[in-house]
Design a protein around this motif. Structure first.
Motif, short mmCIF file in Angstrom:
data_model
loop_
_atom_site.label_atom_id
_atom_site.label_comp_id
_atom_site.label_asym_id
_atom_site.label_seq_id
_atom_site.Cartn_x
_atom_site.Cartn_y
_atom_site.Cartn_z
N GLN A 1 0.83 -1.20 0.00
CA GLN A 1 0.00 0.00 0.00
C GLN A 1 0.86 1.26 0.00
O GLN A 1 0.60 2.21 -0.73
CB GLN A 1 -0.90 -0.01 1.23
CG GLN A 1 -1.67 1.26 1.46
CD GLN A 1 -2.43 1.25 2.78
OE1 GLN A 1 -3.64 1.16 2.81
NE2 GLN A 1 -1.69 1.30 3.88
N SER B 1 1.01 4.15 -2.97
CA SER B 1 0.84 5.59 -2.72
C SER B 1 2.06 6.37 -3.18
O SER B 1 1.94 7.44 -3.79
CB SER B 1 0.59 5.84 -1.23
OG SER B 1 -0.61 5.24 -0.80
N THR C 1 -8.15 -6.26 3.45
CA THR C 1 -8.33 -4.85 3.79
C THR C 1 -8.18 -4.55 5.28
O THR C 1 -8.21 -3.39 5.68
CB THR C 1 -9.72 -4.36 3.35
OG1 THR C 1 -10.74 -5.15 4.01
CG2 THR C 1 -9.89 -4.51 1.85
N LEU D 1 -5.41 -2.07 5.97
CA LEU D 1 -5.13 -1.07 4.94
C LEU D 1 -5.92 0.21 5.19
O LEU D 1 -6.96 0.21 5.84
CB LEU D 1 -5.48 -1.64 3.56
CG LEU D 1 -4.71 -2.88 3.13
CD1 LEU D 1 -5.07 -3.26 1.70
CD2 LEU D 1 -3.20 -2.68 3.27
N ASN D 2 -5.40 1.28 4.65
CA ASN D 2 -6.03 2.59 4.76
C ASN D 2 -7.20 2.66 3.79
O ASN D 2 -7.00 2.55 2.58
CB ASN D 2 -5.01 3.68 4.43
CG ASN D 2 -5.56 5.09 4.59
OD1 ASN D 2 -6.76 5.29 4.74
ND2 ASN D 2 -4.68 6.07 4.55
N VAL E 1 -6.91 4.61 0.66
CA VAL E 1 -6.05 4.09 -0.41
C VAL E 1 -6.67 2.85 -1.02
O VAL E 1 -6.71 2.71 -2.25
CB VAL E 1 -4.64 3.78 0.13
CG1 VAL E 1 -3.78 3.13 -0.96
CG2 VAL E 1 -3.98 5.04 0.67
N ALA E 2 -7.13 1.94 -0.18
CA ALA E 2 -7.68 0.66 -0.64
C ALA E 2 -9.20 0.69 -0.46
O ALA E 2 -9.70 0.61 0.66
CB ALA E 2 -7.07 -0.50 0.15
N GLU F 1 -3.97 4.39 -5.79
CA GLU F 1 -5.14 3.72 -5.23
C GLU F 1 -5.16 2.23 -5.53
O GLU F 1 -4.66 1.77 -6.56
CB GLU F 1 -6.43 4.34 -5.78
CG GLU F 1 -6.70 5.75 -5.30
CD GLU F 1 -8.01 6.30 -5.82
OE1 GLU F 1 -8.42 7.37 -5.35
OE2 GLU F 1 -8.62 5.67 -6.72
N ILE F 2 -5.76 1.48 -4.61
CA ILE F 2 -6.05 0.05 -4.77
C ILE F 2 -7.56 -0.08 -4.72
O ILE F 2 -8.21 0.43 -3.81
CB ILE F 2 -5.42 -0.79 -3.65
CG1 ILE F 2 -3.90 -0.57 -3.57
CG2 ILE F 2 -5.75 -2.27 -3.82
CD1 ILE F 2 -3.27 -1.16 -2.32
N TYR G 1 6.30 -4.32 -5.76
CA TYR G 1 6.45 -3.34 -4.69
C TYR G 1 7.76 -3.54 -3.95
O TYR G 1 8.41 -4.58 -4.05
CB TYR G 1 5.27 -3.44 -3.71
CG TYR G 1 5.31 -4.65 -2.81
CD1 TYR G 1 5.81 -4.55 -1.51
CD2 TYR G 1 4.86 -5.90 -3.25
CE1 TYR G 1 5.85 -5.66 -0.67
CE2 TYR G 1 4.90 -7.00 -2.43
CZ TYR G 1 5.40 -6.88 -1.15
OH TYR G 1 5.45 -7.99 -0.33
#
Length: 284
Positions: free
Chosen positions: A43, A47, A73, A76-77, A80-81, A111-112, A244
């Motif tokens: 994530q 970003s 999730t 995760l933020n 973002v997700a 974004e995801i 990543y």
């Protein structure tokens, strides 16, 4: 002949039925947490790099998509997700190009987006249950690979997962939901219809794969007879397909608290507090 222990007998029977041995809970939780930490790293990379990641979750009803999405999730933020789970199209949406209402939900930079079902509704439930015409179905099978190639050419990292479960296991999960008031909402009349249309859905899935399992956006099948295995297998695979890396973050430190400036808190009786339900539990 030495008698087998009950748990050993269960494992043998499961293996004979093609059902994998259930992953040990402690092993599962330890590996899940490790993978979730990697998702947080991914994530941060998304970003930082302005990447666009889109994950499509499809499969049989009660195949474990929802539970897997929850684990993906969990840490995760949500800024973002994001999760997309669209309901039935409105009257206006029914007159649009079929893919149009999904375009608004595609990921922007950094974004995801996770799709809990997607445009593949047309290849599955809409086709099997007669909610679309034969012409609309054929047009979808023709246009879908083109649409997805355009997404990939645009730079979106598109991943598609199909959660597979046997008819027996699906029925068992349906029955468990019928008796569970906390999960009863997961069952709809349409879900139950999938039992009587099992082979129709199987043929529809096979045809869908023929047309949409393309090199640019292949399908990845997740065997979900054991939900624990399915979750960590899917997450591990997703992580392996995204390039990543750790992102260097600026060190954070709490600032010193400034001295008081004479603020006086408003009287407690001037505000309305929620009742102390916890105190009732302790008293009881």
């Amino acid at each position: 002949m030495v008698a087998q222990k009950p748990d050993k007998q269960a494992k043998v029977a499961a293996a004979a039925n093609g059902h994998p041995q259930r992953l040990d809970k402690k092993l599962y939780e330890r590996e899940l947490y490790r993978l979730q930490a990697e998702l947080v790293k991914m994530q941060a990379w998304v970003s930082d790099q302005g990447a666009r990641v889109m994950v499509v979750f499809e499969g049989r009803d009660a195949a474990g998509k929802g539970g897997t999405i929850k684990r993906v999730t969990q840490y995760l933020n949500p800024r973002v997700a994001g999760l997309v789970a669209l309901g039935a199209p409105t009257q206006r949406e029914q007159t649009q190009w079929y893919f149009q209402r999904y375009v608004d939900h595609l990921p922007a930079s950094g974004e995801i987006v996770l799709f809990d079902r997607s445009w593949y509704n047309r290849a599955g439930v809409e086709h099997v249950m007669g909610f679309c015409t034969k012409e609309e179905y054929s047009r979808f099978l023709h246009q879908c690979p083109i649409f997805e190639r355009l997404l990939v050419e645009e730079g979106i990292l598109l991943r598609k997962y199909w959660f597979s479960v046997s008819d027996i296991e699906q029925e068992n999960r349906f029955r468990s939901r019928l008796d569970d008031p906390m999960r009863r909402w997961k069952l709809s009349p349409m879900d139950l219809e999938s039992i009587t249309h099992w082979e129709d859905y199987s043929r529809a899935k096979d045809m869908m794969f023929v047309h949409t399992d393309i090199p640019e956006a292949p399908w990845f099948v997740v065997e979900s007879a054991d939900k624990r295995r399915a979750r960590i297998n899917m997450i591990a695979h997703l992580l392996s397909t995204v390039p990543y890396h750790d992102v260097q973050r600026r060190p954070l430190a709490l600032p010193p608290r400034p001295p008081a400036q004479g603020y006086v808190r408003a009287p407690r009786e001037s505000q309305t507090y929620v009742p102390d339900h916890a105190a009732e539990l302790l008293a009881g």
